[in-house]
Design a protein around this motif. Structure first.
Motif, PDB file in Angstrom:
ATOM      1  N   LEU B 121       0.830  -1.196   0.000  1.00 39.61           N
ATOM      2  CA  LEU B 121       0.000   0.000   0.000  1.00 39.61           C
ATOM      3  C   LEU B 121       0.867   1.249   0.000  1.00 39.61           C
ATOM      4  CD1 LEU B 121      -2.901  -1.046   2.386  1.00 39.61           C
ATOM      5  CD2 LEU B 121      -2.979  -0.678  -0.068  1.00 39.61           C
ATOM      6  N   VAL B 128       0.948   6.556  -7.097  1.00 41.94           N
ATOM      7  CA  VAL B 128      -0.082   7.521  -7.470  1.00 41.94           C
ATOM      8  C   VAL B 128       0.517   8.914  -7.648  1.00 41.94           C
ATOM      9  CG1 VAL B 128      -2.062   8.793  -6.590  1.00 41.94           C
ATOM     10  CG2 VAL B 128      -2.063   6.340  -6.526  1.00 41.94           C
ATOM     11  N   LEU B 131       1.682   9.579 -11.014  1.00 43.47           N
ATOM     12  CA  LEU B 131       0.701   9.828 -12.070  1.00 43.47           C
ATOM     13  C   LEU B 131       0.584  11.319 -12.373  1.00 43.47           C
ATOM     14  CD1 LEU B 131      -2.101   7.320 -11.071  1.00 43.47           C
ATOM     15  CD2 LEU B 131      -0.385   7.090 -12.843  1.00 43.47           C
ATOM     16  N   PHE B 404       1.906   6.060 -17.407  1.00 38.89           N
ATOM     17  CA  PHE B 404       0.684   6.368 -16.672  1.00 38.89           C
ATOM     18  C   PHE B 404      -0.233   5.154 -16.660  1.00 38.89           C
ATOM     19  CE2 PHE B 404      -2.208   9.658 -15.107  1.00 38.89           C
ATOM     20  CZ  PHE B 404      -3.445   9.085 -15.307  1.00 38.89           C
ATOM     21  N   HIS B 405      -0.490   4.617 -17.846  1.00 36.19           N
ATOM     22  CA  HIS B 405      -1.394   3.477 -17.948  1.00 36.19           C
ATOM     23  C   HIS B 405      -0.938   2.302 -17.107  1.00 36.19           C
ATOM     24  CE1 HIS B 405      -4.057   5.065 -20.890  1.00 36.19           C
ATOM     25  NE2 HIS B 405      -3.181   5.106 -21.867  1.00 36.19           N
ATOM     26  N   VAL B 408      -1.247   2.750 -13.381  1.00 31.83           N
ATOM     27  CA  VAL B 408      -2.646   2.619 -12.968  1.00 31.83           C
ATOM     28  C   VAL B 408      -3.057   1.157 -12.964  1.00 31.83           C
ATOM     29  CG1 VAL B 408      -5.034   3.075 -13.634  1.00 31.83           C
ATOM     30  CG2 VAL B 408      -3.376   4.906 -13.702  1.00 31.83           C
ATOM     31  N   ARG B 411      -1.496  -0.800 -10.120  1.00 35.71           N
ATOM     32  CA  ARG B 411      -2.114  -0.428  -8.862  1.00 35.71           C
ATOM     33  C   ARG B 411      -3.492  -1.054  -8.721  1.00 35.71           C
ATOM     34  NH1 ARG B 411      -5.409   3.861  -7.700  1.00 35.71           N
ATOM     35  NH2 ARG B 411      -5.481   4.490  -5.514  1.00 35.71           N
ATOM     36  N   THR B 412      -4.285  -0.957  -9.773  1.00 31.73           N
ATOM     37  CA  THR B 412      -5.633  -1.533  -9.722  1.00 31.73           C
ATOM     38  C   THR B 412      -5.575  -3.031  -9.463  1.00 31.73           C
ATOM     39  OG1 THR B 412      -6.305   0.119 -11.335  1.00 31.73           O
ATOM     40  CG2 THR B 412      -7.810  -1.696 -10.953  1.00 31.73           C
ATOM     41  N   LEU B 415      -4.606  -3.673  -5.811  1.00 30.75           N
ATOM     42  CA  LEU B 415      -5.694  -3.321  -4.886  1.00 30.75           C
ATOM     43  C   LEU B 415      -6.847  -4.311  -4.981  1.00 30.75           C
ATOM     44  CD1 LEU B 415      -5.857   0.570  -5.176  1.00 30.75           C
ATOM     45  CD2 LEU B 415      -5.098  -0.789  -3.241  1.00 30.75           C
ATOM     46  N   SER B 419      -8.336  -6.915  -2.027  1.00 31.13           N
ATOM     47  CA  SER B 419      -9.668  -6.770  -1.455  1.00 31.13           C
ATOM     48  C   SER B 419     -10.545  -7.990  -1.654  1.00 31.13           C
ATOM     49  CB  SER B 419     -10.360  -5.553  -2.056  1.00 31.13           C
ATOM     50  OG  SER B 419     -10.774  -5.855  -3.362  1.00 31.13           O
ATOM     51  N   ARG B 420     -10.039  -8.993  -2.349  1.00 32.74           N
ATOM     52  CA  ARG B 420     -10.871 -10.181  -2.547  1.00 32.74           C
ATOM     53  C   ARG B 420     -11.025 -10.941  -1.247  1.00 32.74           C
ATOM     54  NH1 ARG B 420      -8.115 -12.840  -7.409  1.00 32.74           N
ATOM     55  NH2 ARG B 420      -7.672 -10.873  -8.432  1.00 32.74           N
ATOM     56  N   PRO B 421     -12.204 -11.528  -1.025  1.00 32.40           N
ATOM     57  CA  PRO B 421     -12.502 -12.070   0.309  1.00 32.40           C
ATOM     58  C   PRO B 421     -11.560 -13.156   0.767  1.00 32.40           C
ATOM     59  CG  PRO B 421     -14.337 -12.419  -1.189  1.00 32.40           C
ATOM     60  CD  PRO B 421     -13.331 -11.651  -1.935  1.00 32.40           C
ATOM     61  N   HIS B 422     -11.142 -14.041  -0.117  1.00 38.71           N
ATOM     62  CA  HIS B 422     -10.297 -15.106   0.399  1.00 38.71           C
ATOM     63  C   HIS B 422      -8.885 -14.631   0.640  1.00 38.71           C
ATOM     64  CE1 HIS B 422      -9.369 -15.313  -3.903  1.00 38.71           C
ATOM     65  NE2 HIS B 422      -8.227 -15.806  -3.571  1.00 38.71           N
TER      66      HIS B 422
END
Lengths: 547, 425
Positions: B121, B128, B131, B404-405, B408, B411-412, B415, B419-422
């Protein structure tokens, strides 16, 4: 030549018309060709009546110059100034000084364009700035941006292009090149003047698309996506003519894609969030859980936005998402669930069903927190009923989910209701059975008085307990509450009345009948009305004096 | 080492790219059978090997950026457009490998497990910041493009096709273009001097309705230039920074590199070595963005930011520090100290235009033969600079956009994964 150049500059900067740029934004309604949705996650979009003539009178004479109907070009300079400029530009270009002319044009118009955008409310926000802002603040900015962008593209940029055309069309302003290059078209001065402002404008949308994906953002981002999609044909029309300008269109299209990705990502994130929502402590009284409200309201909004979402959501909840659920200790059996998948089901519908399935599953986990099994069944009753109700209230949502799944849900509700009745009332009703009371033979009329007394005592105790406890339980839906009470009454009161009728004289012939026959049937009927109020009852069950 | 095809990297990489995966396949021998299991350091795990290879490849890429034309004739000069494209290529390769390693090892080293989640993180936060820099750099490149246009005018005047006599009109025209250019560059240097000078307004001579409400770059000046003859006219600067007044490239750099701490040994161990990879990627991100800011004009181009105490045990530390030092040295050179960008071509612009102005100063017409040939020579150089700018600016801008692309996208992806539950918790 230098004098001509200065003259050009002078005319261009001093004769510029005083424009009511802000009016362009206020009349955004007339510049928007898509209908705004009636619902939105936050306050509603402003609906503006189309006021064609007043736009023209306020903002300047309108003329259509080979453009889409949504575009409104306005005069930036009076006609005679434009002719003068054209004359000067022609002479300069003919003498080979076209480039200087183009440069002056761009250097004067650029600040003017920047200022116009400033007046429309376009801000110079960096990506870092956007990241730091609270979402509520960003929502307001997005709303403003949508209005501003429509005015900027369809008004400001379009008008700039027209002006450039009127001055430079067919002039050789860049044919003298030292190195091989693609011939610049007469659009180049326009592109140079507008490029920075355009990139900055779309940069805001890009910054939004890059932000963290949290569920609250979904609907505003869809709004932003739709507004940008709406503008793309105009952007293409205005920025198609030169290579420089083309890159602006390309970037705008990229940003629209990013926003689409963000929408998809946020929907996933939402689904994950529902899955992950921890059991925590049980909601008191078994009422509708805030999670249920949240998810169903969200789903309802999703169905409101189904037009765009159906386009953007092209894949079903992936097998891996369901497998992921399997790894989650809260939902080991989710992956095996047999989801309804009719042939013509859209991916969006599959997602909504998945969301509700996940919600149900989550609710089952929460239900297991109650120590009283009757309460956990009541909890499920309340929540599934709420879900079913929400679906029925929204035709779009119902449509997406389909009758089959709705039937399934209703079945779940019925099952929960049955389970509740059984676990809450079976024991009590069993007190009123015949079996076990009769003894065979002997001098008595065949009824064991002690057993009978025991029955009455247990019934009273159990009913009082139920009354005490279940009055504190909650059934928020009025209709469901009534129906539940009626259903309980229907089983309880006749059974009690019949029991009383058959056996009361045995008790009344014995000692202290009032210890055993405490209530009349009517008393019970009245007492049932206390149930599910969600408030602790008065300490005693009201009773009429018994005869 | 032979340059192989980039298999995992995306489209715009030049042939300079080398694939980490194919590179590794050739190099790493299978681990020997473990007869004596008493030592835990005997046999590095395969993940250790992959991470080591990542570090070494980063070192190679940085090292290549340092090669000069003596050792490698095809190597572009430091801080030229071509070199800067190489710099970006290297960054993109590194980023791609970093991403590949993270997801390859994600099963054994869950990214969401502390301390890796925190380190990732932190890295993403820095990314970021980059960017905004990419966007600002794109503006800077556009600025250079504007300068080039002035050069092109001068070149067109002095070396027209078909060839014509260089007369007074042509000379005057060229001189005007070059004067305007000098003013433009002075103006922007004001905003982007290396030492971060305070912005001097050239005097705001009244405002009109349409004048800009803020932005130090917007100010009116009286027209200058020897040959314009109008004297009294005033014109606005042709370009403004599209960032807000308070935005600062120096601050962005500080945010990217500041506080990038060397990972602790137990963190490295706890994450199967990935902590060191995250640190390496952060260092590379910093040095690349720092070099870009050094080269290309942007608002508040202070170069004070630096990394603290990079451990020399990392194979890339040496070349990274050398690169940093070389660019820093360049920024301190007498004739580059006040430049608005260390890009070699900017220096060429300054030199060429100055030279041409000198050569045509107080010229008498018709031009004497020797004078004319001086002018011709200077013009040729100008034409060359124009050409290299024309060829080099667009590709570089595309690469900056690609950076830039990719940032991004990476990072996406990270992230989303976190954030996925398992994967959570």
């Amino acid at each position: 030549m230098a004098r001509l150049e200065d003259e050009f500059r002078h005319v261009l900067s001093s004769r510029a018309l005083d424009l009511e740029i802000e009016a362009l934004a206020d009349l955004g309604g007339s510049l928007s060709i898509s209908s705004d949705r009636s619902n939105s996650a936050s306050s509603a979009e402003l609906q503006v009546v189309d006021e064609d003539d007043s736009v023209s009178s306020l903002v300047g004479r309108r003329s259509s110059y080979r453009s889409l109907p949504s575009i409104r070009e306005i005069d930036l300079l009076p006609d005679d100034a434009v002719s003068d400029l054209r004359a000067i530009a022609s002479r300069m270009a003919a003498a080979g000084y076209g480039r200087e002319c183009a440069q002056v044009y761009a250097s004067v118009r650029k600040p003017a364009v920047d200022a116009s955008l400033r007046r429309l409310g376009v801000e110079r926000l960096s990506i870092g700035d956007v990241q730091r802002l609270e979402w509520k603040a960003l929502e307001a900015k997005i709303r403003r941006w949508i209005r501003a962008a429509r005015a900027a593209v369809r008004g400001v940029f379009a008008s700039e292009r027209r002006l450039c055309f009127l001055i430079f069309h067919d002039l050789p302003i860049s044919n003298i090149t030292v190195t091989a290059a693609a011939p610049a078209t007469h659009d180049t001065p326009f592109a140079e003047a507008v490029k920075g402002a355009a990139l900055q404008l779309f940069g805001f949308a890009e910054a939004i698309s890059i932000g963290r994906r949290s569920p609250e953002k979904l609907f505003k981002i869809i709004d932003l996506h739709d507004a940008l999609s709406d503008l793309l044909p105009d952007v293409s029309d205005i920025f198609a003519a030169s290579k420089v300008a083309e890159s602006i269109y390309v970037q705008a299209a990229e940003i629209r894609s990013r926003l689409a990705d963000a929408v998809r990502g946020i929907l996933s994130e939402f689904e994950n969030a529902v899955l992950r929502d921890p059991p925590k402590t049980a909601v008191p009284g078994g009422t509708v859980h805030p999670l249920t409200r949240y998810v169903m309201n969200y789903s309802s909004l999703i169905s409101d936005y189904k037009v765009t979402l159906s386009e953007l959501i092209v894949s079903r909840p992936s097998a891996s998402a369901r497998l992921a659920a399997e790894g989650n200790e809260l939902a080991p059996s989710l992956a095996e669930l047999d989801l309804p998948e009719p042939d013509n089901q859209t991916p969006l519908a599959a997602h909504i069903i998945w969301i509700i399935v996940v919600l149900e599953h989550n609710l089952e986990g929460k239900a297991s927190l109650y120590r009283d099994t009757a309460l956990s069944h009541l909890f499920l009753m309340n929540n599934v009923y709420y879900i079913v109700h929400k679906v029925k209230d929204s035709p779009d949502l119902w449509n997406l989910i389909g009758d089959d799944y709705l039937k399934r849900l209703t079945g779940k509700f019925t099952m929960a209701a049955t389970n509740y009745q059984r676990s809450a009332w079976l024991k009590i009703l069993n007190c009123l059975r015949d079996e076990g009371l009769h003894v065979s033979g002997g001098f008595s009329s065949g009824i064991s008085k002690s057993a009978l007394r025991e029955r009455f005592r247990s019934f009273n105790a159990a009913f009082e307990e139920a009354h005490r406890v279940q009055s504190g339980w909650c059934v928020p839906d009025t209709q469901l509450r009534e129906e539940l009470r009626i259903s309980i009454s229907e089983k309880l009161v006749p059974a009690y009345r019949s029991f009383l009728g058959r056996f009361r004289h045995h008790i009344e012939n014995g000692k202290h009948p009032e210890l055993y026959i405490k209530y009349s049937a009517e008393d019970l009927e009245i007492a049932v009305n206390d149930f599910f109020e969600g408030v602790p009852p008065s300490p005693h069950i009201r009773r009429r004096s018994h005869s | 080492m032979p340059a192989t095809d980039s298999s995992s990297a995306a489209a715009p990489l030049t042939s300079f790219g080398r694939s980490f995966l194919s590179h590794r396949r050739d190099q790493i021998p299978p681990p020997p059978p473990d007869h004596h299991s008493h030592s835990h350091t005997q046999h590095p795990s395969s993940s250790d090997l992959e991470i080591d290879a990542f570090h070494r490849h980063a070192a190679d890429l940085l090292h290549d950026l340092l090669s000069d034309s003596n050792s490698d004739p095809s190597a572009p000069d430091l801080l030229s457009l071509a070199w800067t494209r190489r710099l970006l290529d290297s960054f993109l390769i590194c980023l791609e490998e970093f991403r590949a390693i993270l997801f390859a090892l994600a099963d054994s080293q869950p990214l969401s497990r502390p301390p890796l989640d925190r380190l990732l993180l932190d890295f993403l936060d820095r990314a970021v910041k980059a960017l905004d820099l990419c966007n600002a750099l794109r503006d800077g490149l556009d600025l250079i493009r504007q300068w080039r246009k002035h050069l092109a005018i001068a070149a067109a005047a002095l070396a027209p096709a078909p060839a014509a006599q260089r007369g007074e009109a042509q000379i005057r025209r060229a001189r005007k273009a070059l004067t305007d250019l000098t003013i433009l560059m002075l103006d922007d240097k004001d905003a982007g001097g290396v030492v971060g000078q305070r912005n001097r307004s050239f005097g705001r001579a009244g405002t009109t309705r349409d004048s800009l409400p803020h932005g130090h770059g917007h100010h009116r000046r009286s027209s200058s230039g020897g040959s314009s003859g109008s004297g009294s006219g005033s014109h606005l600067r042709s370009l403004s920074w599209s960032v807000s007044r308070t935005w600062s490239a120096a601050r962005q750099l500080q945010a990217i590199g500041g506080g990038l701490t060397v990972p602790r040994a137990n963190d490295i161990a706890a994450t199967g070595g990935l902590a060191s990879a995250v640190y390496a990627m952060g260092a590379v991100l910093f040095v690349v963005t720092w070099a870009l800011v050094a080269a290309i004009p942007c608002q508040d181009r202070g170069l004070q930011a630096h990394l603290t105490a990079v451990p020399r045990t990392f194979p890339w530390a040496g070349p990274l520090i050398t690169l940093f030092d070389r660019i820093l040295d360049e920024s301190k050179k007498k004739d580059r100290k006040h430049s608005c960008g260390l890009l070699k071509e900017i220096h060429q612009i300054e030199r060429c235009s100055r030279q041409l102005m000198e050569v045509t100063d107080a010229a008498e017409f018709p031009l004497a033969d020797d004078k004319d040939s001086e002018v011709q020579e200077a013009t040729q150089e100008l034409v060359q600079v124009c050409g290299s700018l024309k060829d080099g600016l667009d590709p570089l801008e595309r690469q900056v956009r690609e950076m830039f692309h990719r940032v991004v996208r990476t990072r996406t992806e990270i992230l989303d994964y976190l954030s996925r539950p398992h994967n959570a918790g």
